[in-house]
Design a protein around this motif. Structure first.
Motif, short mmCIF file in Angstrom:
data_model
loop_
_atom_site.label_atom_id
_atom_site.label_comp_id
_atom_site.label_asym_id
_atom_site.label_seq_id
_atom_site.Cartn_x
_atom_site.Cartn_y
_atom_site.Cartn_z
N PRO A 1 6.91 5.85 9.52
CA PRO A 1 6.10 5.67 8.32
C PRO A 1 6.77 4.71 7.33
O PRO A 1 7.98 4.78 7.10
N SER A 2 5.97 3.84 6.76
CA SER A 2 6.49 2.85 5.83
C SER A 2 6.45 3.33 4.39
O SER A 2 7.00 2.69 3.51
N ASP A 4 3.54 3.55 2.95
CA ASP A 4 2.23 3.06 2.54
C ASP A 4 1.23 3.47 3.61
O ASP A 4 1.15 2.84 4.68
N PRO A 5 0.45 4.54 3.36
CA PRO A 5 -0.48 5.04 4.38
C PRO A 5 -1.48 3.99 4.87
O PRO A 5 -1.84 3.97 6.04
N THR A 7 -1.05 0.71 5.20
CA THR A 7 -0.36 -0.17 6.14
C THR A 7 -0.04 0.57 7.43
O THR A 7 -0.18 0.03 8.53
N ASP A 8 0.35 1.82 7.31
CA ASP A 8 0.64 2.62 8.51
C ASP A 8 -0.60 2.79 9.37
O ASP A 8 -0.53 2.73 10.60
N LEU A 9 -1.76 3.00 8.73
CA LEU A 9 -3.01 3.13 9.48
C LEU A 9 -3.33 1.82 10.20
O LEU A 9 -3.77 1.82 11.35
N TYR A 10 -3.09 0.70 9.54
CA TYR A 10 -3.33 -0.61 10.16
C TYR A 10 -2.45 -0.77 11.40
O TYR A 10 -2.92 -1.15 12.46
N ARG A 11 -1.17 -0.44 11.26
CA ARG A 11 -0.25 -0.55 12.41
C ARG A 11 -0.69 0.36 13.54
O ARG A 11 -0.66 -0.03 14.71
N HIS A 12 -1.07 1.58 13.20
CA HIS A 12 -1.52 2.51 14.23
C HIS A 12 -2.79 1.98 14.91
O HIS A 12 -2.92 2.07 16.13
N SER A 92 6.19 2.18 19.74
CA SER A 92 5.90 0.81 19.34
C SER A 92 5.13 0.11 20.46
O SER A 92 5.12 0.57 21.61
#
Length: 154
Positions: A1-2, A4-5, A7-12, A92
């Motif tokens: 987790p960064s 920033d939810p 941004t985390d959702l985008y990465r996921h 990842s």
């Protein structure tokens, strides 16, 4: 987790799209290399993976309309750097790719089979890109509802 939810959702979401894209391409390749009932099983699996892939892609286009290829490339590059710094890191895109190459025995594949799988990846991405170009904000809003307030990804 960064921290920033959003941004985390985008990465996921990128990870989910990449996973479903990989499965789509593999099932397409397997379907093309089989016949009869086995081919029909791969066809159903292919349809299922396409369904997942386009749903994640469409949701991503709706939730992150300002994000383009450069944003995705930046996030992927950050993930690669993080994986190089922490080789044991799981979850990842790079880890998933290496794991699947091992599961598939990629190093034992013939050059022809490798080339035709890579061709499958190219053809699926081409179809996905053409479909992506046809998506409109109105169509996405009709599917997912009004868009939440936009703010840039960190």
């Amino acid at each position: 987790p960064s921290g920033d939810p959003r941004t985390d959702l985008y990465r996921h979401g990128l990870h989910r799209i990449a996973t479903e894209y990989g499965a789509t391409c593999l099932y397409l390749w397997l379907m093309a290399h089989s016949t009869g009932p086995l081919q029909q099983v791969f066809e159903q699996l292919l349809i299922d993976e396409i369904n997942h892939m386009v749903k994640f892609w469409g949701f991503g286009r709706w939730a992150y309309p300002q994000a383009g290829w450069l944003t995705g490339a930046r996030v992927f590059a950050q993930a690669m750097v993080r994986k190089m710094r922490q080789p044991g890191l799981q979850g990842s895109l790079v880890h998933t790719l290496h794991r699947m190459m091992g599961e598939l025995g990629w190093r034992k594949w013939s050059p022809t089979n490798r080339l035709t799988l890579i061709y499958s990846f190219d053809q699926v991405m081409g179809a996905l890109w053409r479909w992506n170009q046809s998506l409109t904000a109105e169509e996405l809003q009709s599917l997912f509802g009004p868009h939440p307030q936009e703010r840039p990804l960190t």
